[in-house]
Structures are given as structure tokens and as C-alpha cells.
Write an enzyme that holds these catalytic residues in place. Sequence first.
Site, PDB file in Angstrom:
ATOM      1  N   CYS A 290       0.798  -1.216   0.000  1.00 59.09           N
ATOM      2  CA  CYS A 290       0.000   0.000   0.000  1.00 59.09           C
ATOM      3  C   CYS A 290       0.833   1.269   0.000  1.00 59.09           C
ATOM      4  CB  CYS A 290      -0.916   0.037   1.216  1.00 59.09           C
ATOM      5  SG  CYS A 290      -2.057  -1.342   1.269  1.00 59.09           S
TER       6      CYS A 290
ATOM      7  N   HIS B 166      12.381   0.716   5.412  1.00 61.26           N
ATOM      8  CA  HIS B 166      11.984  -0.672   5.201  1.00 61.26           C
ATOM      9  C   HIS B 166      12.402  -1.492   6.413  1.00 61.26           C
ATOM     10  CE1 HIS B 166      11.276  -4.473   3.306  1.00 61.26           C
ATOM     11  NE2 HIS B 166      11.047  -3.930   2.135  1.00 61.26           N
TER      12      HIS B 166
ATOM     13  N   HIS C 105      -1.152  20.116   6.713  1.00 64.18           N
ATOM     14  CA  HIS C 105      -2.095  19.045   6.394  1.00 64.18           C
ATOM     15  C   HIS C 105      -1.404  17.693   6.482  1.00 64.18           C
ATOM     16  CE1 HIS C 105      -4.709  22.192   4.928  1.00 64.18           C
ATOM     17  NE2 HIS C 105      -3.727  22.620   4.170  1.00 64.18           N
TER      18      HIS C 105
ATOM     19  N   HIS D  37      -2.280   7.161   5.260  1.00 66.76           N
ATOM     20  CA  HIS D  37      -2.861   6.069   4.492  1.00 66.76           C
ATOM     21  C   HIS D  37      -4.088   5.519   5.216  1.00 66.76           C
ATOM     22  CE1 HIS D  37      -3.506   2.375   2.446  1.00 66.76           C
ATOM     23  NE2 HIS D  37      -2.993   1.626   3.391  1.00 66.76           N
TER      24      HIS D  37
ATOM     25  N   HIS E 100     -14.115   6.320   4.936  1.00 68.93           N
ATOM     26  CA  HIS E 100     -15.561   6.161   4.992  1.00 68.93           C
ATOM     27  C   HIS E 100     -16.169   6.146   3.594  1.00 68.93           C
ATOM     28  CE1 HIS E 100     -19.784   7.489   5.628  1.00 68.93           C
ATOM     29  NE2 HIS E 100     -19.672   6.743   6.699  1.00 68.93           N
TER      30      HIS E 100
ATOM     31  N   ASN F 271     -10.510   1.312   1.817  1.00 70.59           N
ATOM     32  CA  ASN F 271      -9.069   1.270   1.710  1.00 70.59           C
ATOM     33  C   ASN F 271      -8.707   1.012   0.252  1.00 70.59           C
ATOM     34  OD1 ASN F 271      -6.367   0.671   1.671  1.00 70.59           O
ATOM     35  ND2 ASN F 271      -6.429  -0.825   3.328  1.00 70.59           N
TER      36      ASN F 271
END
Lengths: 496, 467
Positions: free
Chosen positions: A224, A303, A387, A391, A420, A424
Site C-alpha cells: 500500500c 523498510h 495538512h 494512508h 468512509h 481502503n
Amino acid sequence: MPRQPSPDFSTSVKLKYVKLGYQYLVNHFLTLLLIPMIATTALELFRRGPEEISTLYDSIEFDVLHITFSVFVIIFVLIVYFMSRPRPVYLVDYACFKPSPSCRVPFATFMEHTSMICEDPKSVQFQTRILERSGLGEETCLPPANHYIPPNPTMEAARAEAQLVIFSAIDDLIKKTGLQPKHIDILVVNCSLFSPTPSLSAMIVNKYKLRSNIKSFNLSGMGCSAGLLSIDLARDLLQVHPGSNALVISTEIITPNFYKGNRRDMLLPNCLFRMGAAAVLLSNRRRDASRAKYRLLHLVRTHKGADDRAYRCVYQEEDSDGHCGISLSKDLMAIAGDALKSNITTIGPLVLPMSEQLLFFFTLVGRKLIKPNLRPYIPDFKQAFEHFCIHAGGRAVIDELQKSLQLSAEHVEASRMTLHRFGNTSSSSLWYELNYIESKGRMRRGNRVWQIGFGSGFKCNSAVWKCLRTVKTPVDGPWEECADRYPVDIPEIVKL
Amino acid sequence: MEFLATLTTLLLFFSLYLILKHYYLKLYTNCYLIDYVCFKPASDRRITTQTSGQIIERNKTLGLSEYKFLLKVIVNSGIGEDTYGPRNIIEGREDSPTFDDAMIEMDEFLNVSIGDLFAKTKISPRDVDVLVVNISMFSPAPSLASRILKRYKMREDCKIYNLSGMGCSASLVSVDLVRNIFKSGKKTLAVVVTSESITPNWYSGNDKSMMLGNCLFRSGGCVMLLTNNPAMRSRAKMILKCLVRTHIGANDDAHNCAMQKEDDVGRVGFHLSKGLPKAAVRAFAENLKHLAPKILPYRELALYMYGTVKQLVIKPKLESNSAMARINFKSGVDHFCLHTGGSAVIEAVGRALGLSKYDVEPARMTLHRWGNTSASSLWYVLGYMEAKRRLRKGDRVLMISFGAGFKCNSCMWEVNEDLQDGDVWEDCIKNYPPQTLVNPYLEKYGWVNEDTEETFNREERMESLKW
């Protein structure tokens, strides 16, 4: 975790002003230093008197040769300096896939389908519980193949979904920016769980008739957070090729990845992942600087895969019945927090104002040398960014990050509302969130945005963008029709 | 006027420093190949003609025309008796590959070759800055690049990229990616891992266009170590001179000629259409258009321009293909690494470039010894040349590969020192080139050409396959 008792109100107010004063002092240190300098110079001038100053001025010998030489050197140095700066990377514009209402999966549909497909009633119950607490709304969308009972995940259907989401996003982007497909120099596509041969990048080259010398790359399996990975790759390529632009496509194809078994840790993705895609146009051309929306300031990749637990926390495998699915381990939150800490350690010094860095440094020194019990100082990232785009991996991820970064509800509103409305959508979720902020008219020139992505591996990637022009509403995009209805109050549990 | 003088000198020194920095940056744009290691699978993974026969027999959907087709392909493929396949196919489970089978196939390669490369070059995994993996037809989550990072405990800030779906020319795409990262100026050490996954991609149906893949693809892989650090130049085997990528996916026929899809019954396979050679020729011509000016000496280019002008002006009706043959590529290139897509591909490319038997020998021998190992095939061809001690300092090596999409990628290397490392060819190089490349299948299964639908008795013929 038990909450700390709130300190006395008057002490907290005094503390607040002390903190403000400290921040102002440290951050504008150099400017403040100028005041005593100007004062001393002025005093010196007054002391000396005007006649002394004029004699001083006359004593300076101006040699013509010397002056021309110095001028040339100064001009030359300026040219060399400007030429050796890294090329800026501008985000000209981006477009997100706007799903059609016919693909909607309201809770009732999802539960009905699940009870018809799933043989084990316990699995159905589990998925109901997950959906109740998920933070998803009634308008999230699944691809047409997943609407069949049972789902029909053929390769053809997966390609059809890819064409639908990717081509819509690119068409929108072309309309917004007037981009000519023949002018695209670099193409980077990332789609984690569907990677046919020829690749999705070849599919795009074919559909839009891109040039034969295009530099195309197709990343897969990177989770993702792959959207920011693709931006990193595009940035590296743009540093090397002057006067180019890059098209970055981030998507996740849901069709082939429906899990048919009963393992609980693998049923979660069925409940959370939804259809989505984003197309982003980056450029390093100077003429695009005037029409670009954002400029990329920093991009940090971390990572944690060297640690076995982190590596296995989002893991694709087969269950005992031979059904393939992605298991999400219970350690996910802890590992995400860990990965975030690593990422912050690198990005903190790049973005935080000096006041926060000093505080962090002194608390660190204090903890190591003087008092090990001292609470670790969590830098206030609200000082560095206006802002935040976190994710929208799931409600728990957003909650966890809100807590560890000490963000207010408004800061995480974009993430919660995207979860919402769209679910995802994996790597493209960051772009839906950014679009939300723009649609609410909150994006002003000079604002800085922090995008944080998490993904399998376990990776934590973050990017910092600076807004170059105030974005006026209404904004074209997936939020166009529904931005007015948001924000909504998302209850802890929706009773199904 | 000392103040102005001091300021001028200071600025002068500063500008000199900036110029040196700029120049230093230019120094780092070279891409050096330090070393590479090809993968030799375990000997119990050997696929012989006998094994192939047994595999064919297991597929109950095949009829006489399919047998004819298959045997024709295998006999003409140019593939020998010592190629390697994945375990599940050898063990008889090709119809139902599991996720674990695919992972085991990958692990066998990743756990061995990368460790060998680190040992050979005496580099620690923690020194690696960039890792690029390209495995076209298997892409799990977390990616295979992450898997390697975990296995070898590489650094947290190592840049990893996992390319997938990019076909048989993907190893040059990976090298291109690394080359672009190198140009940014920082000293970087990169590892490129290239291979192909066969386990989950076995086609169990009877569509002829999809059965070709089954016959030609074999297991193999290669791991390379690249750097842009000039201090390591003395250790480098080769230096990259140029790399040209061509993508003719804009043409629908080219895009659809090599495609993974479902057949009429819903079985997934790799479809290779009849339009593939044409697409390959077009992509190759397009690639050569950009490559030729970069690799040919000026004399050759001038001769070509003269020839083209002459042709256009005097004989405008001649085909453009003959113009291609007139360029003598051997004037700028000493060795040719051709993608071992199949004997037809090698012959076609050899003819187009005007190559001799000596020039195409490495590719043909690689096809015979290892089969079509997809993206890593170029490196096995390179290994053959090295084992035969053909590569001398200053020689120029041209690599050409084709891939689904349709892509043609090519690059040229300059050999940095006399190369003598046989690597995976060491144990068998003495047997190459063999006396004959004729496939033993030919005599045993001649009945394929004699039988008709009426005389064909499946059980009887299958019995004869059991030696």
C-alpha cells in the site's frame, strides 16, 4: 492505556506562552541577531561622525580592472550555483478514479453476498463484526466481478477492472492538464496484487499510443505504500532527464484477490479493500512551475523487512485448504508504530523547525545521560505541516497515528473521511485524501502536506509537498458531489 | 584594496569548488558491472527428452494434432537434454501448483545465487544501496525484493524496486533503472536480480498458441552487482556504454502478440500469436534506428547514409530490410548476446545483423544447455563467451532482448579486462559446441508424421513413450 492527569489550567496556559516564546526565539534566531548588529553599527556611525565617514569612503581606491573582474567572478559563481542545484519536481496535477454508483457495496449487499458465498457462519459473523467497526461507509465500491455470487475472478475481468480504473483516471488527468500522451517521457505504474504479462504499463502504452522511447516501469508486490515508491522512482528519473514529465499511476486491482477461505486474519482484506486508482503528473520543466499545484520537498523511505515479525505482518500465502489470501497479523499496529518512528527519525531533521529539534535533542541527551526516566519528547509535527494525509489502511491505523503524532481530529479528518467514502483503496488512498482537503477549500499557497504510507514488507514511506497555488473550490474529482456532506460523524460501531 | 581582493579570491575558490563538484558528478555517471552469477539448479531438476515425454503424456486433453505440434516444437527448439525445470512439474503436480511451490522455486534461486555473489565479490549485504528485482510472472506480497532484503538483512534505507510483468527483456529494464539512479551523482552499489517463475504458469490445456511457453521456458536466473563508484573500476568486468529501450506497444498487434490470458475453457496460459515474429522485426528495426548511431564507428554510418541515399534516389522501390543488412554491425561490435527466445529468433536476428556461425554460437549453445530462461538468458550467453575465453579487454559486447509488450531492449558493454571466469559453464564448456544438435526425439517419434486420425491409437503410442 490510562490517560495522564491533565495539569493545572493556569500552569498549562503559562507553559503554553513559555513554549511559544521559546519557539519564536529559536526559529527566528538569525533575524533576531540582526537587531543588536544594526544597533551597534548605528551607534558606531553616530560616534564617528559624518566627516570621518567621508574620509573613510575616499580612502577606498577603486581600480576599474579589479571591479570588472570581481563582477565577472560574482556572476560566474551565481550561474554555477544555480546550475548545480537539484532540479525541482513539480506535481502539475493529479486525478483519482471516480467509481460509478452501480459498483456500490452498501453493508446490506456485502453481508448478503458474504452469507451466500461463505459456508462457515462463524466467518460471516466475523466479517459482520469487522465491517461494523471498520469505519467504512455505505458508498464504497467493488469491481463488477466481485458483485457476482460467487465472485468471478478471471484474468479477463481483472484486466477489465484495471482498464476501467486506470483509463478513467488518466482521461480525467488529460482533461485537467491538457496533457498530450505523446509528450509523456516517463511512465511508472504500481499495482501490488495483479501483474499480468504484458504489464499494466504496456497496457497504458497501447491504449494511449505513447512514444516508442518511453521509459516505463511496472512495480508490483510492493504494498500500500507503493504510490510513494513510484513517486521516488519518478523523481530519480526526472533528476537525470531535464525538461521531462512523468506519469505515475497508483492502483490496486481487487478482482483476483477475493479470499474464499475461512481464516480470520485473511478475511480482513475482503472487508476493507475497495476499488480505486490515481494518476499523477510530475514535471521538472520550468514552464510548469507556474501552473503546478505542488512541489516535492522530501521523500523518505524506510523498510523494516530485516526483522522477521515485520516481514510477516502483511503476508500473502495459501491457507490449509489451498485458498490464497493476504494475512494481516495482530502485530500490525505495533510494527506500524515502529516503522513510523524510524521514518520520523529521518524526516524530522529535514522538516522540523529548529525549536522542536533542539527540544528533542536535549530530551534525548537528558534521557541518555541524566535521567533515564524522562518521558521521550515527541516532536510537534503540527509545527512543520498544515495538512496530513495518512494512508487510510483501516480505522486502527489512523487512530494509532493520531495518538503517536498527537494530531487533532481535524488533521486526520481527510483520512477518516476517505476511509468512509472510498474504503481502503491501497496506494491511491493518499491522493483521495489530498483531494478531500482541496475540495474543502483548505489548501492554501505555502501549505505543506505530509503524506504517510504503510505497506507490506514492512515499509513506511513519507513524502512532503509544498502547495504552490491556492486551490479554489469546487475541485474536479471524486469528492465533487459529496464534499458538502462531509465530514460525517463515524460511530465506533455501526449496528448491522 | 585588500578587502575586495580577499572577497574575489574567496569567490574564485568557491566557484572552483562548485566546478569540481560538477565534474565529480559527471565522473559518477558510469555504470560498472563488477560481477555476475548465474543460477545452476540442482541436478534432480533436470528435464530430459524422457521427462518431457512423460509430462506430455499426463495431459489428457491432447489429441493427435496437438502431439504433432508439440513434437515439432520440441524437435526444432534447439533445446538439449540438460535443461532444468521447477520441482512441481518434475514431480507430476504441474496441474495444481500451490503458492508454496512457486515460493520454493524462487527461494531455491534467491537463497543460493545472491549469497554466492556476495561471497565472490566480498561485498557485505549492508553495503548495498539499491536492489532491483525483476521476475515477470510471479509477484507475491510482500515483494520478492522485500524477501531478499529480509533474508540478507540489508539496510533499512536500501532502495528496493520490484518490477513485474515486463517480459523477457526485463533484465535490461532493471539495468536501465539502476543506470538512471547512478546518474544522480551519489556513490551507489546496486544489485540486480533477474529470473522467471515457471511453477504457477504451466498451461494445462490444448490451445496450441499457449503450449509453446510450456515447451520453451526453463528455470534459470542471474544476479549482478553494479556500481558507479570510480574507485571500483579496476574490479569491474564490464562498463556500460549505452542502453536503448524501444516499446512498440502503441501498435495493437504488437501489444497482443505475447499475452497472458485465458483460453476458451478458462485456463490461464501464455499466448504467443503468429504475429510475434513481425512485431519482433518492427521493434528490432526501431531499436536499431536509435542504437546504430551510438555504437557504430563514423565510417560505417557514413557508408550507410550513402547507401540509403543511393537507394532512395536511384532505386526507390527496394525494400528497407535490405538496407539493414548492408550495415556491418560487426565493425562496431565484437560479440553478440542474443536473447535465446528460440532457435527461430536467434536465426532471424543473426540474419538481420549479418552474423556468422561463430557470432550466434553462444546464443545457440545457451539455448541448448539452459533452454529459454527468459530475462536471465542474456547472462548465460555472456557466461558462455567468458568460459570460452572470448572476452578480451577492450572488446565490445552487444546485448539484444525482446519481450512482451512489445519491447526490444539493447545495450552495449565494453570489456574492462580479460575475462576468464567460467561460472556455471565451467563443468560443461569442454563439450561445446557438440557434434550434433539434432534432437533424439526425431527418430523415436517419427510416427507422429505418419499417423492419421484413424490410425492413431493413443494408448499404444503412449506405451512407446515409456523407454
